[in-house]
Design a protein around this motif. Structure first.
Motif, PDB file in Angstrom:
ATOM      1  N   GLN A  17       0.823  -1.212   0.000  1.00 40.37           N
ATOM      2  CA  GLN A  17       0.000   0.000   0.000  1.00 40.37           C
ATOM      3  C   GLN A  17       0.855   1.259   0.000  1.00 40.37           C
ATOM      4  O   GLN A  17       0.398   2.335  -0.400  1.00 40.37           O
ATOM      5  N   HIS A  18       2.095   1.142   0.455  1.00 36.74           N
ATOM      6  CA  HIS A  18       3.000   2.291   0.522  1.00 36.74           C
ATOM      7  C   HIS A  18       4.035   2.274  -0.600  1.00 36.74           C
ATOM      8  O   HIS A  18       4.793   3.241  -0.746  1.00 36.74           O
ATOM      9  N   ASP A  19       4.089   1.204  -1.365  1.00 31.83           N
ATOM     10  CA  ASP A  19       5.075   1.045  -2.433  1.00 31.83           C
ATOM     11  C   ASP A  19       4.395   0.335  -3.605  1.00 31.83           C
ATOM     12  O   ASP A  19       4.219  -0.886  -3.587  1.00 31.83           O
ATOM     13  N   PRO A  20       3.985   1.076  -4.636  1.00 34.73           N
ATOM     14  CA  PRO A  20       3.195   0.479  -5.715  1.00 34.73           C
ATOM     15  C   PRO A  20       3.905  -0.616  -6.504  1.00 34.73           C
ATOM     16  O   PRO A  20       3.249  -1.410  -7.182  1.00 34.73           O
ATOM     17  N   ASP A  21       5.240  -0.675  -6.442  1.00 35.67           N
ATOM     18  CA  ASP A  21       5.973  -1.715  -7.165  1.00 35.67           C
ATOM     19  C   ASP A  21       6.282  -2.933  -6.301  1.00 35.67           C
ATOM     20  O   ASP A  21       6.857  -3.911  -6.790  1.00 35.67           O
ATOM     21  N   TYR A  22       5.915  -2.899  -5.036  1.00 29.75           N
ATOM     22  CA  TYR A  22       6.378  -3.923  -4.104  1.00 29.75           C
ATOM     23  C   TYR A  22       5.716  -5.286  -4.354  1.00 29.75           C
ATOM     24  O   TYR A  22       6.392  -6.317  -4.393  1.00 29.75           O
ATOM     25  N   VAL A  23       4.412  -5.311  -4.494  1.00 31.39           N
ATOM     26  CA  VAL A  23       3.701  -6.581  -4.686  1.00 31.39           C
ATOM     27  C   VAL A  23       3.590  -6.870  -6.174  1.00 31.39           C
ATOM     28  O   VAL A  23       2.815  -6.250  -6.890  1.00 31.39           O
ATOM     29  N   ASP A  24       4.401  -7.806  -6.623  1.00 32.81           N
ATOM     30  CA  ASP A  24       4.427  -8.160  -8.044  1.00 32.81           C
ATOM     31  C   ASP A  24       3.266  -9.063  -8.415  1.00 32.81           C
ATOM     32  O   ASP A  24       2.766  -9.013  -9.539  1.00 32.81           O
ATOM     33  N   ALA A  25       2.849  -9.930  -7.494  1.00 29.04           N
ATOM     34  CA  ALA A  25       1.736 -10.850  -7.749  1.00 29.04           C
ATOM     35  C   ALA A  25       1.097 -11.242  -6.431  1.00 29.04           C
ATOM     36  O   ALA A  25       1.784 -11.357  -5.407  1.00 29.04           O
ATOM     37  N   ASN A  39      -0.600   2.064   8.843  1.00 28.85           N
ATOM     38  CA  ASN A  39       0.360   3.113   9.198  1.00 28.85           C
ATOM     39  C   ASN A  39       1.770   2.592   8.932  1.00 28.85           C
ATOM     40  O   ASN A  39       2.171   1.550   9.460  1.00 28.85           O
ATOM     41  N   LEU A  40       2.539   3.313   8.132  1.00 27.35           N
ATOM     42  CA  LEU A  40       3.886   2.874   7.774  1.00 27.35           C
ATOM     43  C   LEU A  40       4.758   2.674   9.018  1.00 27.35           C
ATOM     44  O   LEU A  40       5.567   1.740   9.078  1.00 27.35           O
ATOM     45  N   ASP A  41       4.591   3.518  10.020  1.00 28.95           N
ATOM     46  CA  ASP A  41       5.408   3.435  11.234  1.00 28.95           C
ATOM     47  C   ASP A  41       5.172   2.131  12.000  1.00 28.95           C
ATOM     48  O   ASP A  41       6.039   1.691  12.763  1.00 28.95           O
ATOM     49  N   GLU A  42       4.014   1.516  11.798  1.00 32.02           N
ATOM     50  CA  GLU A  42       3.686   0.286  12.523  1.00 32.02           C
ATOM     51  C   GLU A  42       4.221  -0.967  11.828  1.00 32.02           C
ATOM     52  O   GLU A  42       4.327  -2.024  12.453  1.00 32.02           O
TER      53      GLU A  42
END
Length: 401
Positions: A17-25, A39-42
């Protein structure tokens, strides 16, 4: 471990959710997708806690179970590093590849590429930049736009035929091909689950004849499509290991994925077999002169020796030693990339950063691991290749071959 696996999948999707390229599939349970943005901090503390849980477990006796545990540990360690990067931490190129992909690429100076460049100078004598002389010659090997799809489908059919002679694939596996523009990559496999893939081919720049087999093998057979389908069959469906329903791109799994996809090209089409196929089938299908195929691949063999120049450009660029224009100029001079292609590669660096090492360093590591076991036997090479792409083995498990 299954509980940890579910937590890992859910956490991976939240990082995405914070990195659009992170989940490839992702093809796991729809209800595992986050309902709202975390929350990114969590996320960092949760990844660290899960990593500690995996690390505190005793190693299982069975090898496949040990590989599973090591897989989750390595993937979570990379997730922790990626989260730190998302919060602003800057790593050097080598520290980043070590943290994300559990590997580093050798540092090479300009002199390391000069011998190959001198050979290219002798092959293409004249005035002006070498890259321009090379590109001028190479333009006659572009696949005409109206022949692109039939040439690619011919290559895909040949790659699949060769792969299925050696590897048993799920009966209902399939993929679709799309042609796209506006991307920083030349081809991409989007695995969709149920043994299906969408393969996209970027047509922003001219596509040369060698890319037909390269992309068909790399993205399809025996590359990404087969890798993902066999993981789904052997680990998700047969064993119920749900961590393999998600593929985080910035992780050690990518070195295996890209390394096997690139090495798979020469497994499927070794040496003379590739040239014979190009002369007999692909060059005529593209309307090119088959009598020139052997010379073309001799030259491409020289250019392939320059592949690590892209790593050096990325290393210097991402370390802040050179700017984007200087990185493109480096690629033109030392990797012999035309200006537009070099600019596209720099955009790739901007988007995917040190991921570039997975293509060549990954290929070399995979080749070394498999060849040490196959000992030159073609059938054993296929067998070892099939074992690797059906297992949770990561870079740490192939480094000492």
């Amino acid at each position: 471990m299954n509980t940890i696996a579910e937590q890992y999948v859910r956490l991976t999707l939240q990082v995405g959710q914070h990195d659009p390229d992170y989940v490839d599939a992702y093809y796991g349970p729809p209800e595992w997708k986050p309902a709202e943005k975390a929350n990114l901090d969590e996320l960092g503390p949760r990844a660290a806690q899960l990593l500690k849980q995996v690390g505190s477990r005793p190693e299982p006796a069975e090898e496949i179970e040990r590989l599973r545990q090591r897989y989750l540990h390595a993937q979570l360690s990379a997730m922790d590093a990626r989260l730190r990067m998302l919060k602003g931490e800057r790593l050097s190129f080598d520290d980043e590849t070590r943290a994300l992909y559990n590997a580093t690429a050798p540092v090479l100076q300009e002199s390391e590429f000069q011998k190959t460049l001198d050979e290219m100078e002798r092959r293409f004598p004249g005035t002006g930049p070498l890259v321009e002389r090379y590109e001028s010659w190479r333009r006659s090997f572009i696949i005409p736009r109206d022949k692109l799809d039939p040439v690619f489908r011919t290559a895909i059919d040949a790659c699949r035929e060769r792969t299925t002679q050696h590897l048993q694939l799920p009966a209902d596996e399939s993929f679709a091909v799309e042609y796209v523009t506006g991307k920083s990559w030349s081809g991409y496999n989007w695995y969709q689950g149920s043994f299906r893939s969408l393969i996209q081919v970027n047509t922003d720049l001219p596509i040369y004849i060698d890319r037909a087999v390269d992309l068909a093998c790399h993205e399809g057979y025996p590359g990404h499509h087969v890798y993902n389908a066999l993981l789904e069959k052997n680990l998700v469906r047969d064993r119920g290991w749900m961590e393999f329903t998600v593929y985080p791109l910035f992780s050690p799994q990518s070195l295996i994925a890209e390394g096997t996809a690139n090495y798979g090209i020469e497994v499927a089409f070794p040496g003379e077999e590739r040239i014979a196929f190009e002369e007999k089938v692909l060059f005529p299908a593209a309307g090119l002169d088959p009598a020139r195929a052997r010379d073309y691949y001799m030259v491409q063999g020289l250019v392939d020796r320059l592949s690590y120049a892209a790593n050096e450009a990325a290393r210097r660029y991402l370390n802040g030693q050179i700017d984007a224009a200087q990185a493109a100029a480096w690629l033109e001079k030392y990797a012999l990339m035309a200006h537009d292609r070099a600019a596209q590669r720099v955009r790739f660096f901007d988007q995917y950063r040190s991921y570039v090492i997975n293509y060549n360093r990954g290929k070399d590591m995979v080749r070394g691991f498999i060849e040490a076991r196959a000992k030159g036997d073609a059938q054993r090479r296929w067998e070892e290749f099939g074992k690797l792409i059906s297992s949770p083995r990561l870079p740490g498990g192939i480094a000492d071959h």
